[in-house]
Design an enzyme around this catalytic site. Structure first.
Site, PDB file in Angstrom:
ATOM      1  CG  ASP A  11     -13.897   9.711 -11.503  1.00 56.36           C
ATOM      2  OD1 ASP A  11     -14.026  10.270 -10.397  1.00 56.36           O
ATOM      3  OD2 ASP A  11     -12.849   9.768 -12.172  1.00 56.36           O
ATOM      4  CG  ASP A  13     -11.256  15.515 -11.012  1.00 56.88           C
ATOM      5  OD1 ASP A  13     -11.502  16.555 -11.620  1.00 56.88           O
ATOM      6  OD2 ASP A  13     -11.400  15.398  -9.773  1.00 56.88           O
ATOM      7  N   GLY A  48      -7.506   9.567  -8.495  1.00 58.42           N
ATOM      8  CA  GLY A  48      -8.619   9.051  -7.689  1.00 58.42           C
ATOM      9  C   GLY A  48      -8.427   9.199  -6.182  1.00 58.42           C
ATOM     10  NE  ARG A  51      -8.009  19.513  -1.874  1.00 56.88           N
ATOM     11  CZ  ARG A  51      -8.964  20.344  -1.485  1.00 56.88           C
ATOM     12  NH1 ARG A  51      -8.760  21.168  -0.477  1.00 56.88           N
ATOM     13  NH2 ARG A  51     -10.124  20.384  -2.106  1.00 56.88           N
ATOM     14  CB  SER A 118     -12.814  16.543  -6.776  1.00 57.24           C
ATOM     15  OG  SER A 118     -12.599  17.937  -6.710  1.00 57.24           O
ATOM     16  NE  ARG A 119     -12.058  18.868   1.024  1.00 52.73           N
ATOM     17  CZ  ARG A 119     -10.953  18.196   1.359  1.00 52.73           C
ATOM     18  NH1 ARG A 119     -10.929  16.868   1.330  1.00 52.73           N
ATOM     19  NH2 ARG A 119      -9.868  18.840   1.720  1.00 52.73           N
ATOM     20  CG  ASN A 120     -11.761  21.927  -5.639  1.00 52.45           C
ATOM     21  OD1 ASN A 120     -12.091  22.838  -4.887  1.00 52.45           O
ATOM     22  ND2 ASN A 120     -10.599  21.312  -5.550  1.00 52.45           N
ATOM     23  CG  ASP A 172      -9.716   8.541 -14.323  1.00 54.70           C
ATOM     24  OD1 ASP A 172     -10.565   8.664 -13.423  1.00 54.70           O
ATOM     25  OD2 ASP A 172      -8.649   9.185 -14.332  1.00 54.70           O
TER      26      ASP A 172
HETATM   27  C1  BG6 Z   1     -10.009  13.060  -7.701  1.00 56.95           C
HETATM   28  C2  BG6 Z   1      -8.738  13.203  -8.514  1.00 56.95           C
HETATM   29  O1  BG6 Z   1     -11.125  13.080  -8.527  1.00 56.95           O
HETATM   30  O2  BG6 Z   1     -10.111  14.120  -6.749  1.00 56.95           O
HETATM   31  C3  BG6 Z   1      -7.528  13.296  -7.602  1.00 56.95           C
HETATM   32  O3  BG6 Z   1      -8.605  12.071  -9.375  1.00 56.95           O
HETATM   33  C4  BG6 Z   1      -7.719  14.422  -6.578  1.00 56.95           C
HETATM   34  O4  BG6 Z   1      -6.376  13.542  -8.386  1.00 56.95           O
HETATM   35  C5  BG6 Z   1      -9.031  14.183  -5.826  1.00 56.95           C
HETATM   36  O5  BG6 Z   1      -6.653  14.434  -5.674  1.00 56.95           O
HETATM   37  C6  BG6 Z   1      -9.320  15.272  -4.786  1.00 56.95           C
HETATM   38  O6  BG6 Z   1      -9.544  16.461  -5.451  1.00 56.95           O
HETATM   39  P1  BG6 Z   1      -9.674  17.904  -4.792  1.00 56.95           P
HETATM   40  O7  BG6 Z   1     -10.212  18.721  -5.935  1.00 56.95           O
HETATM   41  O8  BG6 Z   1     -10.648  17.797  -3.664  1.00 56.95           O
HETATM   42  O9  BG6 Z   1      -8.313  18.301  -4.345  1.00 56.95           O
HETATM   43 MG    MG Z   2     -10.883  10.113 -11.987  1.00 52.20          MG
END
Ligand code: BG6
Ligand code: MG
Length: 220
Positions: A11, A13, A48, A51, A118-120, A172
Site C-alpha cells: 500500500d 499512503d 484507506g 476520496r 489513491s488516484r494521486n 496500514d
Molecule cells: C488512500 C488513503 O491511500 O487513498 C486515504 O489512505 C485516501 O486516506 C485515499 O482518502 C484516496 O486518495 P486520493 O489521493 O485519491 O484522494
Molecule cells: Mg494506507
C-alpha cells in the site's frame, strides 16, 4: 516444478510514506472552515478509504446539508490542497527503511507492486523517486471497488503475473488488511493491533520489517 517468484504488494499512503499526515492536514483545514468537529483520531477512520467515502465519513450527519454538486466541489478542493502538499514531497519523505527494503527484495528476485486506493499515487511515487524500483502500480483510477474489496490487490497480482498465494501485502489500514485477506494473500499490518491485528504479522512501522520476515510469510 519450481514455484513462482514471490510478489510483494505495498500500500502507498501510510506505508511507504506518511501521506496520511498530509491527508489529515487537508481535512483539518476544511473542517475548520466548515465548523465541523475533526481531529487526528477522527482522521484515523479515513485511512484507506476512497476520496468520496472519506468525504462522506468526514461530513457525517452534516452530509445532508450539502448538494451533490457542493460535495463534488469539497472533494475537488480537498484534492487541490493535497496535490499542493504532494508537490513538496522529496525522496527524504520515504518511510525510514523503505528504499533499502525495496532494493533488498528486488535483489532477492521478488516482483514488486504498489496497490493504492489513491488516484494521486503516480504523483506521489514520482516525487518519492521510487518508480524504478517498482514493477507494477495499480491505483484508484483503475479499480471500481475500493478496499476492503480485494479488487486492487487481485489486479496487482494479475499484472505481476503471479497467483495470489505467492503475494504478500503490506498495509496500514484495517480496510486494506481485510482486502488482502479477501484476496487470499499473506498480510503484514503496520500500526497498532487494534487497527491491523487481523494481519498475519503486525509491526509498528516499516523500518522494523525485514525482507527475510516478509518472504518467510510465503513459505509453507
Ligand atoms: C488512500 C488513503 O491511500 O487513498 C486515504 O489512505 C485516501 O486516506 C485515499 O482518502 C484516496 O486518495 P486520493 O489521493 O485519491 O484522494
Ligand atoms: Mg494506507
Amino acid at each position: 516444478m519450481q514455484s513462482a517468484p514471490p510478489g510483494v504488494i505495498f500500500d502507498l499512503d501510510g506505508v511507504l510514506t506518511d501521506t496520511a499526515e498530509l491527508h489529515y492536514q487537508c481535512w483539518q483545514a476544511l473542517a475548520d472552515e466548515l465548523g465541523l468537529p475533526f481531529d487526528r483520531q477522527a482522521n484515523e477512520a479515513l485511512r484507506g478509504l476512497s476520496r468520496e467515502e472519506s468525504l462522506a465519513k468526514f461530513l457525517g450527519p452534516r452530509a445532508a446539508e450539502f448538494s451533490e454538486q457542493q460535495k463534488l466541489e469539497l472533494a475537488r478542493r480537498k484534492n487541490e490542497d493535497y496535490l499542493r502538499r504532494v508537490a513538496g514531497l522529496t525522496p527524504a519523505d520515504l518511510a525510514p527503511g523503505a528504499a533499502e527494503l525495496l532494493s533488498e527484495l528486488r535483489r532477492r528476485g521478488a516482483r514488486l507492486a504498489v496497490a493504492s486506493a489513491s488516484r494521486n499515487a503516480a504523483a506521489v511515487i514520482d516525487r518519492l523517486g521510487i518508480g524504478p524500483l517498482l514493477d507494477v502500480l495499480v491505483d484508484g483510477n483503475e479499480v471500481e471497488r475500493s478496499k476492503p474489496d480485494p479488487q486492487v490487490f487481485l489486479r496487482a497480482a494479475e499484472r505481476l503475473a503471479l497467483p495470489p498465494r505467492r503475494c504478500v501485502v503490506v498495509e496500514d489500514a484495517a480496510s486494506g488488511v481485510d482486502a488482502a485477506l479477501a484476496a487470499g494473500m499473506r498480510v503484514v499490518g503496520l500500526g497498532p493491533p487494534e487497527r491491523v491485528g487481523r494481519a498475519h504479522c503486525v509491526k509498528p512501522r516499516l523500518a522494523e520489517l525485514s525482507a527475510d520476515e516478509l518472504l518467510a510469510l510465503l513459505d509453507g
